[in-house]
Design an enzyme around this catalytic site. Structure first.
Site, PDB file in Angstrom:
ATOM      1  N   LYS A  26     -28.785  -4.597  31.014  1.00 35.46           N
ATOM      2  CA  LYS A  26     -27.613  -4.096  30.899  1.00 35.46           C
ATOM      3  C   LYS A  26     -26.595  -4.418  31.888  1.00 35.46           C
ATOM      4  O   LYS A  26     -25.561  -4.583  31.567  1.00 35.46           O
ATOM      5  CB  LYS A  26     -27.750  -2.323  31.180  1.00 35.46           C
ATOM      6  CG  LYS A  26     -26.588  -1.523  31.301  1.00 35.46           C
ATOM      7  CD  LYS A  26     -25.951  -1.252  29.703  1.00 35.46           C
ATOM      8  CE  LYS A  26     -24.703  -0.555  29.815  1.00 35.46           C
ATOM      9  NZ  LYS A  26     -24.082  -0.923  28.604  1.00 35.46           N
ATOM     10  N   LYS A  34     -23.605  -7.399  18.245  1.00 37.26           N
ATOM     11  CA  LYS A  34     -24.111  -5.943  18.005  1.00 37.26           C
ATOM     12  C   LYS A  34     -25.566  -6.151  17.550  1.00 37.26           C
ATOM     13  O   LYS A  34     -26.392  -5.652  17.594  1.00 37.26           O
ATOM     14  CB  LYS A  34     -23.247  -5.083  17.698  1.00 37.26           C
ATOM     15  CG  LYS A  34     -22.107  -4.401  18.688  1.00 37.26           C
ATOM     16  CD  LYS A  34     -22.733  -3.625  19.681  1.00 37.26           C
ATOM     17  CE  LYS A  34     -22.765  -4.130  20.888  1.00 37.26           C
ATOM     18  NZ  LYS A  34     -21.929  -4.679  21.925  1.00 37.26           N
ATOM     19  N   TRP A  45     -37.281  -7.410  36.691  1.00 37.36           N
ATOM     20  CA  TRP A  45     -36.975  -8.093  35.543  1.00 37.36           C
ATOM     21  C   TRP A  45     -37.221  -9.494  35.893  1.00 37.36           C
ATOM     22  O   TRP A  45     -36.624 -10.088  36.852  1.00 37.36           O
ATOM     23  CB  TRP A  45     -35.387  -7.884  35.189  1.00 37.36           C
ATOM     24  CG  TRP A  45     -34.937  -8.334  33.963  1.00 37.36           C
ATOM     25  CD1 TRP A  45     -35.198  -7.698  32.855  1.00 37.36           C
ATOM     26  CD2 TRP A  45     -34.108  -9.555  33.824  1.00 37.36           C
ATOM     27  NE1 TRP A  45     -34.438  -8.582  31.743  1.00 37.36           N
ATOM     28  CE2 TRP A  45     -33.743  -9.613  32.355  1.00 37.36           C
ATOM     29  CE3 TRP A  45     -33.512 -10.318  34.652  1.00 37.36           C
ATOM     30  CZ2 TRP A  45     -32.699 -10.403  31.821  1.00 37.36           C
ATOM     31  CZ3 TRP A  45     -32.747 -11.432  34.077  1.00 37.36           C
ATOM     32  CH2 TRP A  45     -32.207 -11.488  32.720  1.00 37.36           C
ATOM     33  N   CYS A  69     -33.084  -5.622  37.725  1.00 38.25           N
ATOM     34  CA  CYS A  69     -34.164  -4.778  38.559  1.00 38.25           C
ATOM     35  C   CYS A  69     -33.327  -3.495  39.057  1.00 38.25           C
ATOM     36  O   CYS A  69     -32.229  -3.668  39.301  1.00 38.25           O
ATOM     37  CB  CYS A  69     -34.573  -5.454  39.559  1.00 38.25           C
ATOM     38  SG  CYS A  69     -35.083  -7.156  39.443  1.00 38.25           S
ATOM     39  N   HIS A 124     -14.529 -24.825   7.059  1.00 37.63           N
ATOM     40  CA  HIS A 124     -14.663 -26.078   7.924  1.00 37.63           C
ATOM     41  C   HIS A 124     -16.131 -26.056   8.393  1.00 37.63           C
ATOM     42  O   HIS A 124     -16.649 -26.758   9.228  1.00 37.63           O
ATOM     43  CB  HIS A 124     -13.732 -26.228   9.025  1.00 37.63           C
ATOM     44  CG  HIS A 124     -12.451 -26.296   8.924  1.00 37.63           C
ATOM     45  ND1 HIS A 124     -11.840 -27.360   8.129  1.00 37.63           N
ATOM     46  CD2 HIS A 124     -11.206 -25.296   8.949  1.00 37.63           C
ATOM     47  CE1 HIS A 124     -10.639 -27.015   7.863  1.00 37.63           C
ATOM     48  NE2 HIS A 124     -10.300 -25.973   8.475  1.00 37.63           N
ATOM     49  N   GLU A 149     -17.933  -9.546  17.940  1.00 36.04           N
ATOM     50  CA  GLU A 149     -18.508  -8.122  18.565  1.00 36.04           C
ATOM     51  C   GLU A 149     -19.482  -7.693  17.523  1.00 36.04           C
ATOM     52  O   GLU A 149     -20.731  -7.177  18.023  1.00 36.04           O
ATOM     53  CB  GLU A 149     -17.454  -7.140  18.939  1.00 36.04           C
ATOM     54  CG  GLU A 149     -17.929  -6.012  19.664  1.00 36.04           C
ATOM     55  CD  GLU A 149     -18.817  -5.920  20.681  1.00 36.04           C
ATOM     56  OE1 GLU A 149     -19.140  -7.158  21.248  1.00 36.04           O
ATOM     57  OE2 GLU A 149     -19.487  -5.108  21.026  1.00 36.04           O
ATOM     58  N   GLU A 205     -28.082  -8.513  19.014  1.00 33.14           N
ATOM     59  CA  GLU A 205     -28.605  -7.853  20.257  1.00 33.14           C
ATOM     60  C   GLU A 205     -29.730  -6.845  20.125  1.00 33.14           C
ATOM     61  O   GLU A 205     -30.957  -6.758  20.841  1.00 33.14           O
ATOM     62  CB  GLU A 205     -27.659  -7.066  21.109  1.00 33.14           C
ATOM     63  CG  GLU A 205     -26.713  -7.900  21.829  1.00 33.14           C
ATOM     64  CD  GLU A 205     -25.745  -7.115  22.763  1.00 33.14           C
ATOM     65  OE1 GLU A 205     -25.638  -7.037  23.943  1.00 33.14           O
ATOM     66  OE2 GLU A 205     -24.790  -6.283  21.974  1.00 33.14           O
ATOM     67  N   ARG A 252     -31.351  -0.487  32.691  1.00 33.27           N
ATOM     68  CA  ARG A 252     -30.906  -1.692  33.084  1.00 33.27           C
ATOM     69  C   ARG A 252     -31.930  -2.995  32.734  1.00 33.27           C
ATOM     70  O   ARG A 252     -31.688  -3.883  32.775  1.00 33.27           O
ATOM     71  CB  ARG A 252     -31.041  -1.852  34.711  1.00 33.27           C
ATOM     72  CG  ARG A 252     -30.144  -1.103  35.497  1.00 33.27           C
ATOM     73  CD  ARG A 252     -30.535  -0.670  36.750  1.00 33.27           C
ATOM     74  NE  ARG A 252     -30.285  -1.741  37.706  1.00 33.27           N
ATOM     75  CZ  ARG A 252     -29.158  -2.109  38.194  1.00 33.27           C
ATOM     76  NH1 ARG A 252     -28.267  -1.154  38.036  1.00 33.27           N
ATOM     77  NH2 ARG A 252     -29.393  -2.940  39.114  1.00 33.27           N
ATOM     78  N   ASN A 272     -34.061  -7.325  44.690  1.00 30.54           N
ATOM     79  CA  ASN A 272     -33.077  -7.526  43.276  1.00 30.54           C
ATOM     80  C   ASN A 272     -32.436  -9.138  43.634  1.00 30.54           C
ATOM     81  O   ASN A 272     -31.770  -8.986  44.441  1.00 30.54           O
ATOM     82  CB  ASN A 272     -32.288  -6.384  42.992  1.00 30.54           C
ATOM     83  CG  ASN A 272     -31.461  -6.658  41.645  1.00 30.54           C
ATOM     84  OD1 ASN A 272     -31.598  -7.656  41.086  1.00 30.54           O
ATOM     85  ND2 ASN A 272     -30.438  -5.989  41.594  1.00 30.54           N
ATOM     86  N   GLY A 273     -32.607 -10.066  43.048  1.00 27.82           N
ATOM     87  CA  GLY A 273     -31.775 -11.100  42.950  1.00 27.82           C
ATOM     88  C   GLY A 273     -32.443 -12.270  43.071  1.00 27.82           C
ATOM     89  O   GLY A 273     -33.905 -12.291  42.651  1.00 27.82           O
TER      90      GLY A 273
HETATM   91  C1  G6P Z   1     -25.168  -7.768  29.591  1.00 24.01           C
HETATM   92  C2  G6P Z   1     -25.304  -6.805  28.678  1.00 24.01           C
HETATM   93  C3  G6P Z   1     -23.762  -6.739  27.829  1.00 24.01           C
HETATM   94  C4  G6P Z   1     -22.606  -6.662  28.608  1.00 24.01           C
HETATM   95  C5  G6P Z   1     -22.669  -7.945  29.368  1.00 24.01           C
HETATM   96  C6  G6P Z   1     -21.568  -7.623  30.445  1.00 24.01           C
HETATM   97  O1  G6P Z   1     -25.132  -9.032  28.740  1.00 24.01           O
HETATM   98  O2  G6P Z   1     -26.149  -6.624  27.911  1.00 24.01           O
HETATM   99  O3  G6P Z   1     -23.866  -5.298  26.889  1.00 24.01           O
HETATM  100  O4  G6P Z   1     -21.511  -7.002  27.708  1.00 24.01           O
HETATM  101  O5  G6P Z   1     -23.753  -8.143  30.321  1.00 24.01           O
HETATM  102  O6  G6P Z   1     -21.560  -6.566  31.188  1.00 24.01           O
HETATM  103  P1  G6P Z   1     -20.467  -6.232  32.130  1.00 24.01           P
HETATM  104  O7  G6P Z   1     -21.197  -4.986  32.888  1.00 24.01           O
HETATM  105  O8  G6P Z   1     -19.922  -7.087  33.006  1.00 24.01           O
HETATM  106  O9  G6P Z   1     -19.543  -5.507  30.935  1.00 24.01           O
END
Ligand code: G6P
Length: 613
Positions: free
Chosen positions: A608, A490, A74, A2, A509, A486, A493, A27, A100-101
């Site tokens: 985000k 990517k 959200w 949010c 394995h 990673e 995501e 966000r 928010n929360g």
């Molecule tokens: C969310 C984002 C990711 C990020 C993660 C940790 O899941 O979508 O891209 O890596 O949070 O966020 P931070 O702000 O703690 O790096």
């Protein structure tokens, strides 16, 4: 997660709030709304879907006035819909809230309020807040005291912002636990508040932050901050230097693409002021690390979520190799429930782009409780993870808007490399020649990044070949093993293609059973100490008919002879190689998602900054 924006002052709040919410779109959200006070009446507009729908709604049916508060939601309780979108009005229509929360005791509160005869208009937990405030106001309290009582009654990590038609001279905001941040922006005869700086930085660069369990009464000419219990506090005023232009997309189609291309600059910035090439030394002043403590450290535990955790895994190799301190990496959402073995002789290092991720903050709290020294590597200046740490390293890479993290992945790789050298230097475990050589290698980084990013057209060609695959396996070893994780993250995501990262040696394995002609296998095989091992993995994948896409060092004929496609990277000192090998994988995921026509910057279901557990 949010986003919240608020404005009080002589101007019409509507455009200020809508523009502010636009800046918080990164966000992630699924509905939006705002409320303004006009001639003693609260007027609301809200809608499910994108902010553009709300803007259309406001254009068709305009509202104006001030103060005003707005929100991007959200969904946690109740589906995304206009009914569940914030703001929420109380029964009198005179008090309005955004939030928010998660109100953890919302079911109990809802039962109590329903028993009092209140009819809920939405499925949200948020609505309990406004009814509680009205309940206390009906008993004779003013908005501030009624809000304070309410804040003491709701459980969980929450940010709450309220205003009342009966008290038009104020907005009340509170940060009850480690929910998302609250930034208070100081203007002249007007004031702002928001979840994050980009929402208000076109209006002011002078800001204050609310800490957990603090509330603010925001008026036109003054902002009063106190604890929820009523003890006055005087927060520090910060001057932020991010200018609005850096938050714009510029020449790029998406923020993610822009941020990928910002990495040469970002990594230069993260080194700025910290590398003394002449002496071959590193300075990390904000870490406040003394030689005495450096020598005492027995173990470092790195904790983080998502991309940041994979950065931490690279950090483990670097710190163990260079500083010879044992390092473990624990996913932040697991840390506090694992009864961690950590104490005053240890360091808990949190890595976070936003510095507001709830799980990471909770892990830090647990580390503090057990007496460990708290360090953080954080991008968002002034965020909670920066403020609660005993020492920090600021990534210094500017705002990252794309939900999928890119520059906030490579920056902490360099930060941890610097940290490892700094620690080794203080502990006296590195000979001068080696230390100087390691520091000198940092000089190469921006150019290596630029040269790799220049190869985007080659990556795009391969993206066209892979755009329709259903699964993809990423394999890496040693320091480049986290790059397999990673790279896979990517891809999943932003392109919604199933992808798995695996330590290459584990392929035999299990995952090897998956390999056939329809399974692309991305092998990260630069010239590092694990190169020969990766060659044999490539051979094994080829022997099962897999399509191999290799990341290889320029001129590596061995890999070229075996792989179906090669994404070339320039020769790089191995301890810095993850900051380079990840670049083609970021570009590959970006182009596959972009060719598939997907919302690269705001992928479905993702946020985000994840400020709930
Ligand atoms: C969310 C984002 C990711 C990020 C993660 C940790 O899941 O979508 O891209 O890596 O949070 O966020 P931070 O702000 O703690 O790096």
């Amino acid at each position: 997660m949010c986003g919240i924006v608020g404005y009080i002052g002589p101007r019409d709040a509507t455009p200020i709030i809508l523009n502010g919410l636009k800046r918080l779109e990164y966000r992630g959200y699924d509905s939006a709304g705002l409320a303004v006070l006009n001639n003693g009446q609260l007027e609301l507009r809200k809608d499910a879907g994108k902010l553009s729908q709300l803007v259309e709604h406001v254009n068709k049916s305009p509202i104006q006035g001030a103060p005003g508060i707005g929100h991007t939601r959200w969904a946690t309780h109740g589906v995304p819909s206009a009914r569940n979108a914030h703001p929420h009005l109380g029964q009198t229509g005179r008090v309005v809230v955004v939030h928010n929360g998660i109100v953890e005791n919302f079911l109990e509160l809802k039962d109590e309020l329903t028993a009092e005869g209140i009819e809920f208009q939405s499925d949200t937990d948020t609505e309990t807040i406004v009814h509680l405030v009205e309940h206390y106001m009906a008993a004779g309290l003013g908005l501030v005291e009624a809000a304070r009582q309410t804040f003491q009654h709701i459980q969980g990590a929450n940010v709450v912002v309220l205003m009342s038609a009966d008290e038009p001279d104020k907005i009340v905001a509170a940060r009850i636990g480690n929910a998302g941040g609250v930034v208070l922006g100081l203007g002249e005869g007007e004031n702002f508040l928001a979840s994050d700086i980009p929402a208000i930085m076109e209006h002011t660069q002078r800001v204050m932050y609310l800490e957990a369990r603090q509330m603010a009464v925001v008026g036109r000419d003054q902002i009063q901050v106190e604890t929820i219990e009523g003890v006055p506090v005087k927060p520090q005023v910060h001057v932020v230097s991010w200018d609005p232009v850096t938050a714009e997309k510029g020449e790029y189609r998406h923020f993610m693409q822009k941020e990928i291309h910002e990495q040469a600059q970002a990594l230069t910035d993260t080194m700025a002021g910290r590398v003394d090439f002449a002496r071959g030394q590193i300075r990390l002043n904000d870490l406040k690390l003394t030689q005495e403590f450096a020598k005492r450290i027995e173990k470092i535990t790195i904790t983080a979520c998502g991309t940041a955790a994979y950065a931490g895994m690279v950090g483990k190799t670097l710190i163990e190799k260079i500083a010879r301190i044992p390092v473990e990496v624990v996913i932040a959402s697991e840390f506090r429930y694992s009864d961690p073995i950590i104490g005053p002789q240890d360091v808990l290092l949190a890595i976070s782009q936003s510095g507001e991720t709830a799980d990471t903050l909770a892990a830090m709290e647990e580390g503090k409780r057990k007496g460990a020294a708290l360090w953080s590597i954080v991008n968002a200046i002034g965020s909670q993870a920066m403020r609660i740490a005993d020492g920090f390293i600021s990534m210094q890479t500017g705002p990252e808007i794309g939900v999928a993290s890119t520059k906030a992945f490579t920056a902490p790789l360099i930060d941890q490399y610097m940290l490892a050298i700094h620690l080794a230097d203080l502990r006296g475990t590195l000979d001068e020649k080696t230390r100087r050589a390691l520091v000198a290698d940092l000089r190469l980084v921006p150019d290596l990044v630029s040269r790799t990013l220049e190869r985007e057209a080659e990556v795009e060609k391969i993206a066209y070949r892979l755009k329709d695959v259903h699964d993809c396996l990423y394999l890496g070893r040693g320091i480049n093993m986290p790059i397999a994780y990673e790279g896979a993250l990517k891809l999943k995501e932003i392109s919604y293609i199933h992808a798995e990262g695996y330590p290459a040696g584990e392929m035999k394995h299990g995952p090897i059973a998956l390999i056939d002609a329809s399974m692309p296998v991305v092998c990260i095989a630069p010239k590092d100490p694990w190169h020969a091992k990766m060659i044999s993995q490539i051979q094994q994948a080829k022997a099962r008919g897999g399509t191999v896409i290799a990341i290889a060092t320029d001129g590596d004929e061995l890999v070229q002879g075996m792989a179906d496609y090669v994404l070339w990277v320039p020769e790089t000192p191995w301890m810095l190689s993850p900051a380079i090998t990840v670049l083609p994988l970021q570009m590959l995921a970006y182009h596959i998602a972009s060719i598939r026509g997907l919302d690269v910057d705001q992928p479905r279901n993702l946020a985000k900054s994840v400020t709930v557990e």
